[in-house]
Write a protein that holds these residues in place. Structure first.
Motif, PDB file in Angstrom:
ATOM      1  N   SER A  16      -0.106  -5.097  16.177  1.00  7.57           N
ATOM      2  CA  SER A  16      -0.473  -5.814  17.353  1.00  7.57           C
ATOM      3  C   SER A  16      -0.780  -7.494  17.334  1.00  7.57           C
ATOM      4  O   SER A  16      -0.898  -8.018  18.339  1.00  7.57           O
ATOM      5  CB  SER A  16      -1.307  -5.166  18.135  1.00  7.57           C
ATOM      6  N   THR A  17      -0.665  -8.054  15.984  1.00  2.00           N
ATOM      7  CA  THR A  17      -0.954  -9.453  15.465  1.00  2.00           C
ATOM      8  C   THR A  17       0.401 -10.053  15.426  1.00  2.00           C
ATOM      9  O   THR A  17       0.908  -9.643  14.421  1.00  2.00           O
ATOM     10  CB  THR A  17      -1.835  -9.458  14.459  1.00  2.00           C
ATOM     11  N   ASN A  18       0.780 -11.033  16.005  1.00  2.00           N
ATOM     12  CA  ASN A  18       1.778 -11.892  15.866  1.00  2.00           C
ATOM     13  C   ASN A  18       2.118 -12.479  14.651  1.00  2.00           C
ATOM     14  O   ASN A  18       3.156 -12.693  14.354  1.00  2.00           O
ATOM     15  CB  ASN A  18       2.184 -12.823  17.167  1.00  2.00           C
ATOM     16  N   SER A  19       1.143 -12.921  13.938  1.00  2.00           N
ATOM     17  CA  SER A  19       1.068 -13.253  12.498  1.00  2.00           C
ATOM     18  C   SER A  19       1.149 -12.500  11.529  1.00  2.00           C
ATOM     19  O   SER A  19       1.394 -12.695  10.016  1.00  2.00           O
ATOM     20  CB  SER A  19      -0.103 -14.076  12.245  1.00  2.00           C
ATOM     21  N   LEU A  20       1.347 -11.061  11.889  1.00  2.00           N
ATOM     22  CA  LEU A  20       1.482 -10.217  10.975  1.00  2.00           C
ATOM     23  C   LEU A  20       2.739  -9.141  11.086  1.00  2.00           C
ATOM     24  O   LEU A  20       3.748  -9.965  11.206  1.00  2.00           O
ATOM     25  CB  LEU A  20       0.189  -9.086  10.843  1.00  2.00           C
ATOM     26  N   GLY A  21       2.515  -7.960  11.693  1.00  2.00           N
ATOM     27  CA  GLY A  21       4.047  -7.163  11.718  1.00  2.00           C
ATOM     28  C   GLY A  21       4.540  -7.359  13.096  1.00  2.00           C
ATOM     29  O   GLY A  21       5.764  -7.376  13.251  1.00  2.00           O
ATOM     30  N   ASN A  22       3.546  -7.587  14.294  1.00  2.00           N
ATOM     31  CA  ASN A  22       3.938  -7.793  15.634  1.00  2.00           C
ATOM     32  C   ASN A  22       4.886  -6.817  16.088  1.00  2.00           C
ATOM     33  O   ASN A  22       5.977  -7.208  16.852  1.00  2.00           O
ATOM     34  CB  ASN A  22       4.530  -9.463  15.631  1.00  2.00           C
ATOM     35  N   CYS A  23       4.685  -5.674  15.904  1.00  2.00           N
ATOM     36  CA  CYS A  23       5.825  -4.829  16.271  1.00  2.00           C
ATOM     37  C   CYS A  23       5.964  -4.701  17.745  1.00  2.00           C
ATOM     38  O   CYS A  23       6.940  -4.509  18.330  1.00  2.00           O
ATOM     39  CB  CYS A  23       5.311  -3.403  15.933  1.00  2.00           C
ATOM     40  N   VAL A  24       4.700  -5.035  18.732  1.00  2.00           N
ATOM     41  CA  VAL A  24       4.801  -4.853  20.058  1.00  2.00           C
ATOM     42  C   VAL A  24       5.602  -5.927  20.600  1.00  2.00           C
ATOM     43  O   VAL A  24       5.950  -6.013  21.641  1.00  2.00           O
ATOM     44  CB  VAL A  24       3.157  -5.050  20.460  1.00  2.00           C
ATOM     45  N   ALA A  25       5.928  -7.049  19.829  1.00  2.00           N
ATOM     46  CA  ALA A  25       7.173  -8.089  20.404  1.00  2.00           C
ATOM     47  C   ALA A  25       8.350  -7.310  20.568  1.00  2.00           C
ATOM     48  O   ALA A  25       9.183  -7.926  21.615  1.00  2.00           O
ATOM     49  CB  ALA A  25       7.476  -8.984  19.401  1.00  2.00           C
ATOM     50  N   CYS A  26       8.669  -6.272  20.192  1.00  2.00           N
ATOM     51  CA  CYS A  26      10.079  -5.594  20.198  1.00  2.00           C
ATOM     52  C   CYS A  26      10.046  -4.308  20.762  1.00  2.00           C
ATOM     53  O   CYS A  26      10.799  -3.729  21.311  1.00  2.00           O
ATOM     54  CB  CYS A  26      10.864  -5.663  19.000  1.00  2.00           C
ATOM     55  N   LYS A  73      17.525  -1.037   8.252  1.00  2.00           N
ATOM     56  CA  LYS A  73      18.912  -1.209   8.085  1.00  2.00           C
ATOM     57  C   LYS A  73      19.472  -0.122   7.212  1.00  2.00           C
ATOM     58  O   LYS A  73      20.526   0.204   7.339  1.00  2.00           O
ATOM     59  CB  LYS A  73      19.328  -2.542   7.547  1.00  2.00           C
ATOM     60  N   GLN A  74      18.515   0.334   6.483  1.00  2.00           N
ATOM     61  CA  GLN A  74      18.988   1.592   5.638  1.00  2.00           C
ATOM     62  C   GLN A  74      19.123   2.890   6.172  1.00  2.00           C
ATOM     63  O   GLN A  74      19.799   3.605   5.855  1.00  2.00           O
ATOM     64  CB  GLN A  74      18.129   1.754   4.319  1.00  2.00           C
ATOM     65  N   PRO A 129      13.478  -6.451  11.593  1.00  2.00           N
ATOM     66  CA  PRO A 129      13.562  -7.065  10.160  1.00  2.00           C
ATOM     67  C   PRO A 129      13.185  -6.121   9.095  1.00  2.00           C
ATOM     68  O   PRO A 129      12.340  -4.984   9.337  1.00  2.00           O
ATOM     69  CB  PRO A 129      12.386  -8.055  10.376  1.00  2.00           C
ATOM     70  N   SER A 130      13.309  -6.606   7.878  1.00  2.00           N
ATOM     71  CA  SER A 130      13.023  -5.683   6.654  1.00  2.00           C
ATOM     72  C   SER A 130      11.699  -6.147   6.274  1.00  2.00           C
ATOM     73  O   SER A 130      11.621  -7.103   5.699  1.00  2.00           O
ATOM     74  CB  SER A 130      14.002  -5.762   5.737  1.00  2.00           C
ATOM     75  N   PHE A 131      10.660  -5.299   6.610  1.00  2.00           N
ATOM     76  CA  PHE A 131       9.094  -5.732   6.294  1.00  2.00           C
ATOM     77  C   PHE A 131       8.745  -5.457   4.604  1.00  2.00           C
ATOM     78  O   PHE A 131       7.802  -6.206   4.395  1.00  2.00           O
ATOM     79  CB  PHE A 131       8.264  -4.898   7.021  1.00  2.00           C
ATOM     80  N   TYR A 132       9.663  -4.977   3.744  1.00  2.00           N
ATOM     81  CA  TYR A 132       9.389  -4.791   2.587  1.00  2.00           C
ATOM     82  C   TYR A 132      10.658  -4.991   1.562  1.00  2.00           C
ATOM     83  O   TYR A 132      11.138  -4.244   0.915  1.00  2.00           O
ATOM     84  CB  TYR A 132       8.616  -3.458   2.169  1.00  2.00           C
ATOM     85  N   THR A 192      12.770  -7.899  -0.746  1.00  2.00           N
ATOM     86  CA  THR A 192      12.544  -9.245  -1.372  1.00  2.00           C
ATOM     87  C   THR A 192      13.952  -9.714  -2.199  1.00  2.00           C
ATOM     88  O   THR A 192      13.706 -10.753  -2.470  1.00  2.00           O
ATOM     89  CB  THR A 192      11.491  -8.843  -2.578  1.00  2.00           C
ATOM     90  N   GLU A 193      14.737  -8.820  -2.003  1.00  2.00           N
ATOM     91  CA  GLU A 193      16.074  -9.400  -2.411  1.00  2.00           C
ATOM     92  C   GLU A 193      17.310  -8.995  -1.475  1.00  2.00           C
ATOM     93  O   GLU A 193      17.208  -8.182  -0.570  1.00  2.00           O
ATOM     94  CB  GLU A 193      16.426  -8.980  -3.882  1.00  2.00           C
ATOM     95  N   GLY A 194      18.659  -9.690  -1.620  1.00  2.00           N
ATOM     96  CA  GLY A 194      19.668  -9.011  -1.017  1.00  2.00           C
ATOM     97  C   GLY A 194      20.033  -9.747   0.411  1.00  2.00           C
ATOM     98  O   GLY A 194      20.635  -9.474   1.100  1.00  2.00           O
ATOM     99  N   TYR A 195      18.994 -10.999   0.430  1.00  2.00           N
ATOM    100  CA  TYR A 195      19.298 -11.616   1.545  1.00  2.00           C
ATOM    101  C   TYR A 195      20.723 -12.479   1.811  1.00  2.00           C
ATOM    102  O   TYR A 195      21.154 -13.038   0.871  1.00  2.00           O
ATOM    103  CB  TYR A 195      18.233 -12.684   1.881  1.00  2.00           C
ATOM    104  N   VAL A 196      21.100 -12.787   2.854  1.00  2.00           N
ATOM    105  CA  VAL A 196      22.366 -13.741   3.000  1.00  2.00           C
ATOM    106  C   VAL A 196      21.841 -14.840   3.679  1.00  2.00           C
ATOM    107  O   VAL A 196      20.968 -15.202   4.686  1.00  2.00           O
ATOM    108  CB  VAL A 196      23.188 -13.151   4.086  1.00  2.00           C
ATOM    109  N   ARG A 197      21.905 -16.035   2.868  1.00  2.00           N
ATOM    110  CA  ARG A 197      21.311 -17.284   3.112  1.00  2.00           C
ATOM    111  C   ARG A 197      19.952 -17.508   3.661  1.00  2.00           C
ATOM    112  O   ARG A 197      19.555 -17.919   4.647  1.00  2.00           O
ATOM    113  CB  ARG A 197      22.280 -17.943   4.357  1.00  2.00           C
TER     114      ARG A 197
END
Length: 122
Positions: free
Chosen positions: A20-30, A69-70, A78-81, A83-88
């Motif tokens: 519920s906190t926008n500077s953390l996971g902010n799941c409630v935004a979506c 996405k898996q 977003p992928s919350f955990y 660390t690699e495989g990002y595009v740009r």
């Protein structure tokens, strides 16, 4: 992801705060989370999380939070955990490529805390 990332049980109260906190996971935004009626401006982009623990077991929820996405390749979540495989990837708002490895959005214990809260949504 059947195994806990930390071996330590998640904290439900911390999971609530992260979601519920926008500077953390902010799941409630979506997502709409009916168990959080006091949280304003809940989203409707992602599915409602009401009853999430009835639809998915703990391992599936952990996997979805870690990298949705898996499980759902077309997901905008977003992928919350990851660390690699990002595009740009970018370095904050500099317009430059990052130097060194990227940290995950949430650390391992935060993932476990979110999963603990999601498991209360029956």
């Amino acid at each position: 992801m059947a195994q806990s990332l930390t071996g330590t049980p998640g904290n439900v109260e911390s999971g609530y705060k992260i979601m519920s906190t926008n500077s953390l996971g902010n799941c409630v935004a979506c997502h709409e989370i009916p168990s959080m009626p006091e949280v304003d401006f809940q989203g409707n982009i992602g599915p409602s999380l009401g009853g999430a623990a009835e639809r998915y077991d703990e391992a599936h929820l952990r996997g979805i939070v870690m990298d949705a996405k898996q499980t759902f390749p077309d997901s905008m979540m977003p992928s919350f955990y990851k660390t690699e495989g990002y595009v740009r990837p970018g370095a904050a708002y500099t317009g430059k490529a990052p130097e060194g490895p990227l940290p995950p959005i949430l650390d391992a214990q935060q993932i476990e805390d979110v999963v603990a809260y999601l498991m209360t949504l029956k």
